[in-house]
Design an enzyme around this catalytic site. Structure first.
Site, PDB file in Angstrom:
ATOM      1  CG  ASP A  37      -1.775   1.228   1.327  1.00 54.63           C
ATOM      2  OD1 ASP A  37      -2.057   1.553   0.306  1.00 54.63           O
ATOM      3  OD2 ASP A  37      -1.898   1.923   2.379  1.00 54.63           O
ATOM      4  CG  ASP A  39      -1.249   8.371   2.197  1.00 55.90           C
ATOM      5  OD1 ASP A  39      -0.387   8.563   3.279  1.00 55.90           O
ATOM      6  OD2 ASP A  39      -2.199   9.242   1.797  1.00 55.90           O
ATOM      7  CG  ASP A 256      -2.214   1.987   6.243  1.00 53.16           C
ATOM      8  OD1 ASP A 256      -2.376   1.845   5.014  1.00 53.16           O
ATOM      9  OD2 ASP A 256      -3.013   2.921   6.911  1.00 53.16           O
TER      10      ASP A 256
END
Length: 320
Positions: A37, A39, A256
């Site tokens: 991922d 961001d 995240d």
């Protein structure tokens, strides 16, 4: 709690990755491809995270294929790639997967020929243009002097619009909501979303709304359900899996956010590793693991590490 990884780790059973060279190297032998991922894992907003480029590049130097898979649609794939390269990540444009690009592919596969009304950013328009689909210009009207419902009849609707597509829109307002709902009143008009991410932490105690907020507002007002192209929909990676570029059982996703990245990994059959530098925390994972809520186990990562750079001291290009 600091469990050394072993091959008997169960899917959906969150363990803290044991940070020792032997366990890391044995684990990496089971992985050919890593999907990162963006961001919250590699960068936060426009700031690169600590030693993330060095860790990313070290994994590449070990012979791992790598992709950056982002639900962001604010920038095109070319824009995301340029940003990543400027931050020091060794990545090519064909190794970037974005929800905007995925949306454009979906529309092309549907043989869509009409115009698109976009609630979102320029990245969506750029990706649609690359597959030959025309969008209306982005509109950022002011609410000054506009009242509902007295002025709703003044909103111009293009009769050639055949789809409403929604992504993250920093200028989202009542006029855009109304306009989207007016188009979606026609059941022949498609409703497509880049992703359903709801928010991102900008700082402790401060959250920034994301595309999911805009999508939910339009869904509620129009009473239409969108097709969502980005994570956790495996459609985002389906071409790579069909081509054999990704073997799910030998692929790791590092994310995240439990309800997008980790659920995406579960849906694709990937191994999953969560870092604590973005939306979800280790406590969130443990609470989900203990929960009786049906299917919440699909959002529980296999492994957890506080930040990506924790892996860096244990990586070696000799481990191929």
């Amino acid at each position: 709690m600091n469990l050394a990884l072993n091959r008997s780790v169960q899917k959906g059973g969150c363990q803290v990755l044991g940070l020792n060279r032997y366990s890391i190297q044995q684990w990496l032998k089971t992985i050919d491809t890593i999907v990162f991922d963006g961001d919250g894992v590699l960068w936060k907003n426009d700031e690169v995270l600590d030693k993330a480029p060095e860790t990313f590049n070290a994994l590449r130097a070990m012979g791992k294929d790598a992709y950056i898979c982002s639900n962001s649609s604010v920038k095109s794939v070319a824009g995301i790639c340029k940003k990543a390269q400027e931050m020091g990540f060794l990545v090519a444009k064909n190794e970037i997967l974005s929800s905007g690009q995925t949306l454009a592919r979906f529309m092309k596969e549907k043989k869509f020929k009409k115009k698109v009304y976009v609630v979102g950013g320029q990245g969506i328009i750029d990706e649609l243009k690359l597959v030959g689909i025309e969008s209306l210009p982005l509109d950022h009207p002011s609410l000054q002097g506009f009242s509902m419902p007295e002025h709703v009849h003044t909103i111009f609707l293009d009769p050639n619009v055949g789809a409403v597509v929604v992504g993250n829109d920093k200028d989202f307002n009542m006029i855009k909501l109304t306009k989207a709902c007016c188009y979606l009143k026609d059941p022949e008009v498609m409703f497509v979303a880049t992703n359903r991410d709801s928010a991102f932490p900008a700082s402790p105690g401060r959250m920034i709304p994301r595309a999911g907020v805009m999508v939910s507002a339009i869904q509620a007002a129009s009473q239409r359900m969108p097709f969502t192209c980005g994570k956790p929909n495996p459609y985002m990676c389906i071409d790579l899996m069909r081509q054999g570029a990704i073997q799910p059982e030998r692929t790791l996703i590092i994310g995240d956010t439990m309800n997008t990245d980790i659920l995406f990994g579960y849906n694709c059959g990937f191994q999953t590793l969560m870092v604590g530098t973005g939306v979800s925390s280790y406590l969130d994972a443990i609470e989900a693991q203990a929960s009786k809520v049906p299917f919440l186990y699909q959002q529980v990562p296999d492994l957890y590490v506080p930040k990506l750079s924790n892996l860096l001291p244990f990586l070696s290009s000799r481990n191929r």
